[in-house]
Enzyme design. Structure first.
Site, mmCIF file in Angstrom:
data_model
loop_
_atom_site.group_PDB
_atom_site.id
_atom_site.type_symbol
_atom_site.label_atom_id
_atom_site.label_comp_id
_atom_site.label_asym_id
_atom_site.label_seq_id
_atom_site.Cartn_x
_atom_site.Cartn_y
_atom_site.Cartn_z
ATOM 1 N N CYS A 18 0.864 -1.179 0.000
ATOM 2 C CA CYS A 18 0.000 0.000 0.000
ATOM 3 C C CYS A 18 0.900 1.229 0.000
ATOM 4 C CB CYS A 18 -0.896 -0.033 1.239
ATOM 5 S SG CYS A 18 -1.990 1.397 1.372
ATOM 6 N N HIS A 72 -10.239 1.312 1.106
ATOM 7 C CA HIS A 72 -9.824 2.682 1.472
ATOM 8 C C HIS A 72 -11.035 3.617 1.499
ATOM 9 C CE1 HIS A 72 -5.541 2.493 1.903
ATOM 10 N NE2 HIS A 72 -5.310 2.069 0.676
ATOM 11 N N HIS A 123 -8.884 -3.702 -2.569
ATOM 12 C CA HIS A 123 -7.987 -2.971 -1.661
ATOM 13 C C HIS A 123 -8.365 -1.479 -1.655
ATOM 14 C CE1 HIS A 123 -3.774 -2.090 -0.005
ATOM 15 N NE2 HIS A 123 -4.210 -0.891 -0.365
ATOM 16 N N GLU A 124 -8.579 -0.916 -2.858
ATOM 17 C CA GLU A 124 -8.908 0.514 -2.955
ATOM 18 C C GLU A 124 -10.326 0.780 -2.444
ATOM 19 O OE1 GLU A 124 -6.436 2.452 -3.441
ATOM 20 O OE2 GLU A 124 -5.148 0.810 -4.074
HETATM 21 ZN ZN LIG Z 1 -3.672 1.109 -0.029
#
Ligand SMILES: [Zn+2]
Length: 198
Positions: free
Chosen positions: A109, A155, A151-152
């Site tokens: 990340c 966020h 993953h995004e």
């Molecule tokens: Zn990340």
């Protein structure tokens, strides 16, 4: 930096903007821990176009394969994913279906430089989002692209990749990260010394 041309379709006036990369904040930035609300403005619009161009540029600069606006301290529900040759912006991203099958892959990340963890996620997802031109996209993402999208998307919801790992795994990854950072500092110091000799 790169030039970015915008054309006002009504007047035909072409404006030249300089697009600069964004700063990527570290893991303790408060915006990484909050859910980002849905983007409500009509797209396309110049400010979203500009933000996406800057996110893509920043992702390339850091050799990343995904970058969320909130990693750069920008409170907008948008991220970019892709490689050097192909990038897409995902505004108001959703997952409408996912594989039951899970696999565990190594993830990094940009907010956690030098830290890598094995994270278990679905192997494919059916994704829905808007791009910066306002086009609605429905696509199945597989493998690395699916992992990156998830993953995004995390966020966007204030979830960090370390939240998917156990405390021991995080501790080990932190130790490795520390060693890697020391190594990089040493290499940089040596490079400076060699530069001084010349
Ligand atoms: Zn990340």
């Amino acid at each position: 930096m790169s030039e970015f041309l915008t054309i006002d379709t009504a007047s035909g006036v072409v404006t030249e903007e300089i697009i600069e990369p964004l700063k990527v904040f570290g893991e303790n930035h408060p915006m990484l821990s909050v859910a980002i609300p849905e983007y409500k403005e009509a797209i396309p619009n110049p400010s979203m176009k500009n933000l996406v161009a800057r996110l893509k540029m920043t992702m390339k600069l850091y050799n990343g394969i995904g970058l969320s606006a909130n990693q750069c301290g920008i409170f907008q529900r948008v991220f970019v994913i892709g490689t050097e040759h192909f990038q897409i912006a995902c505004i108001n991203p959703k997952v409408v279906a996912k594989s039951e099958e899970l696999s565990r892959e190594n993830e990094g990340c940009l907010s956690f430089p030098g830290m890598f963890l094995r994270v278990e996620r679905p192997t494919w997802v059916d994704a829905e989002f808007y791009d910066e031109t306002g086009a609605f996209k429905q696509i199945r993402l597989e493998g690395l692209t699916a992992k990156c999208y998830l993953h995004e998307l995390d966020h966007m919801n204030g979830v960090k990749f370390i939240d998917h790992a156990g405390p021991l795994a995080v501790q080990m990854a932190r130790q490795k990260q520390g060693k890697l950072v020391k190594q990089i500092v040493r290499i940089q110091k040596n490079a400076k010394k060699m530069g001084n000799k010349k």
